[in-house]
Motif scaffolding. Structure first.
Motif, short mmCIF file in Angstrom:
data_model
loop_
_atom_site.label_atom_id
_atom_site.label_comp_id
_atom_site.label_asym_id
_atom_site.label_seq_id
_atom_site.Cartn_x
_atom_site.Cartn_y
_atom_site.Cartn_z
N HIS A 156 -46.91 13.81 19.23
CA HIS A 156 -46.28 15.13 19.46
C HIS A 156 -45.82 15.28 20.91
CE1 HIS A 156 -45.28 19.33 18.99
NE2 HIS A 156 -46.05 19.64 20.02
N HIS B 286 -42.13 16.78 23.44
CA HIS B 286 -40.78 17.33 23.57
C HIS B 286 -40.21 16.59 24.78
CE1 HIS B 286 -42.48 20.47 20.99
NE2 HIS B 286 -43.48 20.54 21.84
N HIS C 212 -45.31 23.02 14.59
CA HIS C 212 -46.50 23.47 15.32
C HIS C 212 -47.33 24.31 14.37
CE1 HIS C 212 -43.61 22.95 18.77
NE2 HIS C 212 -44.69 22.43 19.33
N HIS D 87 -51.25 20.37 16.75
CA HIS D 87 -52.33 21.21 17.29
C HIS D 87 -53.42 21.50 16.26
CE1 HIS D 87 -50.12 21.47 20.96
NE2 HIS D 87 -49.08 22.05 20.36
N ASP E 170 -48.08 16.45 23.87
CA ASP E 170 -47.26 17.65 23.93
C ASP E 170 -46.23 17.46 25.06
OD1 ASP E 170 -46.23 20.10 23.19
OD2 ASP E 170 -48.08 21.20 23.45
ZN LIG Z 1 -45.38 21.25 21.19
#
Ligand SMILES: [Zn+2]
Length: 466
Positions: free
Chosen positions: A93, A95, A242, A279, A330
């Motif tokens: 996970h 970005h 998410h 998460h 993340d």
């Molecule tokens: Zn995220």
């Protein structure tokens, strides 16, 4: 160990009887040898000294160094003395372009951080050019720190896919769908159209798995959530979302007349195989069973959850229930880096503290989460995640000879508790060497860093306007 002895005996016999017929060694593209091979296969085999033979995109041999030398002759050979050879790390996970916002604002409450810094910065800076530059920087950092596959959710995901392919990394890349106007889509329908175009462009790509990424239940209404899911199902691609990240999200679910994000999404009929939930912090024991029943996988992001004070995901509960749990960093705005070695160490420490039990989430468990279980979470476990003949050659060579790593009794302990991304020497993806002895071969490091520093001036300006 038995294999080592057998190989040594075989080698001695070969020397003792020079007249014996030797089968010709097979010529392959690359042999990496004389390191400690941590296979992460079902038997958790460790071969020391071991070697690995690669031809084309595939692993064709994993064995003791002697056995590999007998069977294979590499057109290129990498000596890995004093190093560990292991599967490349899988970041489930992130970005990627958000590396451009690392350290922009820290130590703030989530809403203040998002509304004063991240959202305005994104609204004013996210363009195709910005996303490309950010992805190049993220790819450079991932190659340098041993990540070979990553899952991503962002805007202009087709640009991310193109840059990922150029860098030579493997990606499960999801176009973000969000209810409010986004930098790349005025409406959710625009976002869905972008996602479908991404799927069509990359569905046959050897490195890229396109995906649909509905942002979260609190940023999307029910019909858009289901339209995203249906699109993914129609094309047989993963769905990234998410899930239950913060207490606020749990509150939103309550306001929609349901008790929790998990219950809400289950009620919609959203869950099923191919869903990867990032998460999964605010999830109860019965809801873990729900996720398991629907074959939903979870990406655990301990550093982001700790830095944003989101809470502690019930990872021992997931593992006990047999849910596939991968590890993630993340985005770098909430981490602040993409180092998966740090993520492993943090995950282990966090759950020991949380459960008051030093036996919880040990080194072997987090190593699996960062490799083969991460692959399972992405539906790629038959192709990557362990070093086995027939799998794709995604692997790293990690130096183990610094003062900090000496002596070494147990390579798995060292990989989790003393190693960092900077120890990675060589990174191979799909049989191609992306970094050799810390020199990245597919990207222009200096140009990327220069470009990122220049772009950071725009980011500063965007935040100052607020
Ligand atoms: Zn995220």
């Amino acid at each position: 160990m038995q294999r080592t002895v057998a190989a040594v005996v075989a080698a001695l016999l070969a020397v003792a009887s020079p007249g014996a017929q030797q089968p010709e060694a097979r010529e392959v593209a690359l042999v990496i040898t004389n390191g400690t091979v941590v296979t992460m296969d079902d038997d958790a085999r460790v071969l020391s000294p071991g070697g690995i033979a690669i031809d084309g995109t595939d692993i064709v041999g994993v064995d003791t160094a002697e056995a590999i030398a007998k069977q294979f002759r590499g057109r290129e050979t990498i000596e890995a003395w004093g190093s560990v050879i292991m599967p490349g790390l899988i970041n489930t996970h992130t970005h990627a372009p958000m590396v451009m916002y690392r350290g922009l604002a820290d130590d703030l409450a989530l809403m203040e951080w998002l509304q004063k810094y991240i959202f305005p910065a994104e609204a004013r800076t996210v363009t195709p050019e910005f996303v490309r530059a950010g992805t190049r920087l993220a790819a450079l950092e991932m190659i340098q720190s041993g990540t070979t596959t990553y899952a991503d959710m962002y805007y202009f995901e087709e640009e991310i896919a193109r840059e990922t392919r150029t860098a030579g990394l493997r990606g499960v890349l999801g176009q973000t769908i969000i209810q409010f106007p986004a930098p790349d889509a005025k409406t959710p329908a625009d976002g869905l159209a972008r996602a479908e175009a991404l799927i069509k462009e990359f569905r046959k790509d050897p490195l890229i798995t396109p995906a649909v990424a509905p942002h979260a239940m609190y940023t999307l209404d029910g019909p858009t959530l289901m339209a995203s899911r249906e699109l993914a199902k129609r094309h047989g691609v993963p769905t990234l979302i998410h899930l239950a990240e913060t207490a606020d999200e749990a509150k939103t679910a309550q306001e929609r007349g349901k008790t929790s994000p998990v219950t809400y999404l289950e009620g919609l009929g959203f869950f099923g195989p191919g869903v990867l939930a990032a998460h999964g912090v605010w999830v109860t024991a019965p809801e873990i069973a729900t996720l398991k029943a629907h074959h939903v996988a979870v990406s655990h992001n301990p550093e982001s959850n700790m830095k944003l004070a989101s809470g502690v995901a019930p990872v021992p509960g997931y593992l006990g229930a047999g849910v596939a749990v991968g590890l993630g960093t993340d985005g770098a705005a909430s981490n602040n880096d993409l180092d998966m070695f740090e993520a492993m160490r943090t995950a282990s420490f966090l759950h020991k503290l949380q459960t008051n039990d030093p036996r919880a989430v040990g080194a072997r468990t987090v190593l699996r989460m960062a490799t083969i279980e991460g692959a399972r979470a992405l539906g790629l476990e038959r192709r990557i995640g362990s070093l086995e003949p027939g799998k794709l050659a995604d692997l790293i060579v990690v130096a183990m000879s610094s003062a900090r790593q000496t002596p070494m009794y147990d390579p798995m302990s060292h990989l989790v508790y003393t190693t960092s991304g900077g120890d990675v020497q060589t990174t191979v993806v799909n049989g191609k060497v992306l970094m050799r002895n810390r020199r990245v071969l597919t990207l222009n490091e200096n140009a990327i860093l220069r470009e990122a520093r220049m772009l950071s001036e725009k980011v500063k300006l965007a935040v100052r306007q607020n």
